[in-house]
Motif scaffolding. Sequence first.
Motif, mmCIF file in Angstrom:
data_model
loop_
_atom_site.group_PDB
_atom_site.id
_atom_site.type_symbol
_atom_site.label_atom_id
_atom_site.label_comp_id
_atom_site.label_asym_id
_atom_site.label_seq_id
_atom_site.Cartn_x
_atom_site.Cartn_y
_atom_site.Cartn_z
ATOM 1 N N LEU A 152 -4.000 6.953 -7.422
ATOM 2 C CA LEU A 152 -3.784 5.748 -8.220
ATOM 3 C C LEU A 152 -2.422 5.161 -7.904
ATOM 4 O O LEU A 152 -1.548 5.870 -7.401
ATOM 5 N N ASN A 154 1.115 3.593 -8.687
ATOM 6 C CA ASN A 154 2.190 3.601 -9.689
ATOM 7 C C ASN A 154 2.813 2.219 -9.598
ATOM 8 O O ASN A 154 3.429 1.902 -8.618
ATOM 9 N N SER A 200 0.185 1.649 -12.967
ATOM 10 C CA SER A 200 -1.228 1.538 -13.316
ATOM 11 C C SER A 200 -1.400 1.312 -14.820
ATOM 12 O O SER A 200 -0.543 1.683 -15.611
ATOM 13 N N ASP A 213 -6.964 -2.918 -8.443
ATOM 14 C CA ASP A 213 -6.226 -1.771 -7.887
ATOM 15 C C ASP A 213 -5.372 -1.042 -8.907
ATOM 16 O O ASP A 213 -5.086 0.139 -8.752
ATOM 17 N N HIS A 214 -4.931 -1.756 -9.927
ATOM 18 C CA HIS A 214 -4.002 -1.140 -10.882
ATOM 19 C C HIS A 214 -4.689 -0.613 -12.140
ATOM 20 O O HIS A 214 -4.022 -0.293 -13.104
ATOM 21 N N HIS A 247 -7.168 1.941 -12.230
ATOM 22 C CA HIS A 247 -8.005 3.111 -11.924
ATOM 23 C C HIS A 247 -7.707 4.313 -12.813
ATOM 24 O O HIS A 247 -7.731 5.450 -12.374
ATOM 25 N N ILE A 285 2.585 4.717 -15.825
ATOM 26 C CA ILE A 285 1.233 4.379 -16.281
ATOM 27 C C ILE A 285 1.356 3.908 -17.727
ATOM 28 O O ILE A 285 1.991 4.582 -18.543
ATOM 29 N N ASN A 336 -4.237 -6.273 -14.932
ATOM 30 C CA ASN A 336 -4.228 -5.919 -13.508
ATOM 31 C C ASN A 336 -3.399 -6.939 -12.718
ATOM 32 O O ASN A 336 -2.586 -6.581 -11.869
#
Lengths: 454, 160
Positions: free
Chosen positions: A30, A32, A34, A58-59, A61, A331, A414
């Motif tokens: 994932l 960083n 996220s 992409d961000h 997950h 995250i 995202n």
Amino acid sequence: MMKAQKVSIRNVKWDRPARKAIITIGNKELLNLSFGPSVSTEGEMEVYKNLVGTETLDHVHVVVTKLFSVNKTIKPLIEKASNAAIDSDNYTMKNTYLTNFLESVTIIIDPATDSLEYEAHTKELSTSEDVPFELRKIAKKILKIKPLKFKKKKEERKKYRLKKKETYEGYWRALLAEPNKRKLQKLISDTLDAESKSNADVGLPPVPVIDSLEKLEWTKEINRIALAYWPKNGPQDNCATYLIIAPEVLSDEFLVDQIIEYIGSVDSKFIVFKFKNLELDTRGKVDEKEFFKKLLNAIVQIKHEKKDERVFVLLEAGLQFYAAAAGGFDIVSTSISGHDGDWIFRPSERTDTINGWFDMEKLFFRNDRFIRKKLENGGFRHKDCPACKGITDYASAKRDWHDKKRIHYVVCVNQLLTRLYGYIDQQKIELAKSDLARSEVSNLKHILPLLDHI
Amino acid sequence: MRQKNILSREEINAMRPIDRERYVQDIILDVFEQSKPWTIREIVLKTGLARPTVTKHLHRLVDTQQIVSETKKFGSFSVTNYKKTGIIENRKELQQKFSGTWNYTFFTIDTEEDHSICIQQKEKDELGAEKVKGAIVVNFDDFELFIKELHTYAAKVIQK
């Protein structure tokens, strides 16, 4: 049995408080920074699964769910993924879509022990079969204390609060006072086992809500035992140090210092924070903002000191998610609707309205009046948002609004994290401060560390 | 790192048997992170565990080739040292799915005296956690012969 996995952080690039990198947990990867939307119902899980499966997010997950909700969120998917198969003589086709989803998305399962103290979900905690028996028992005990109706409001409420506190604290105190801590150990291992059974990639121990030094000491002890329990058939990297913090702690400098000292000394690579009902954007929270900034500063420093070998997670980040991601957390998570307050949800008094549309520029949720106005003036021009694409007028917006606003929110976050990623890449993280300054939560620009001179 | 997290004796005794087994084995394996030979007495002193417990786990670790034992004789006395198997290189986890819950890991073990190939048999439990159940070590020089014998044997047995 818990799943020990190796955690590595690579391709690191820093720009003052913020870091971009790739985090690997076992076979899962994932980015960083996220965002992990927290889902609590089957419908929300469906929204998330379909979104991640079809859109390039992409961000996003990471998915977060509470232990008492796994039977509605993760478990049905695991069951479907392992059962749905077409068998012929020599050919078996598994449900590859679901298998791939479960193998690629990082799953965080929150034991949500804070629901013993915050009442919105105590009932769910007391009835879910996935929750360890001991926790269910104490949740039931707490529920029993509450009278059906408070006759003399003030007096009875005070009495109830005191009794609840006594029961809640008495429970943890008794667990920790046992010399061999047999019951506590059972609670910890049962909780970690229950998380693993639902494919959790990070282990979160059951900890009390910290509102005093005594409870911080309890939390330290529980995190220590959890780490000892984590199997070492691989690196024990994915057992997290977990801290649930009451909002009032942020006005107590001594406690904040103690927490900072603690997170600087722990060995685990994952350090997970959950601040209950965090509302730093409201007026008058001067100390809270200052101490939160102090914490962010410490996080940045710890990450440097530990040579980038730490991942900081913020659960229930609420409106602070953007500032927290720009200021040091790797995250961030909020509920998939964006509302994190732990109180019983009351729908708007005005019926027949739609609310809660996330405004990406103002970093705030808009109400029905704004939505109507926006639709009168040409509609939502939100690029690449599958929810906004289908909205042409108020009637079309109202159809499946519940799902649409969630899809829109996840797509927005995202895009915001992609924007932050770009800022770090161009060494222009100060632009995040400008974004905050232009937003409805402009107060939060003061919490960004290392950017005071800008 | 793990040494900091050692639980007290009371806490260890209060663990569930399955967790206690795993925990104690982890603690003993941690001792071998320092690559020097250890006697049982030294391990007992270092970990604070009881001698019979340490002995039982050492036997298990030797059986699964995770450590090796060397007995030196001094007249009528003998001293047994335990040490890490050697420098483990070229570790390869096989990606193929074997039937049931078994999996195999290949790696080479390099020591001063010899170079060998080790195959560990691992079992995955229902939650995916792996445990070494057995192992075999074959010297580089003997490997060709070993494969020939294995091949011949397997061909005979499988044909039947």
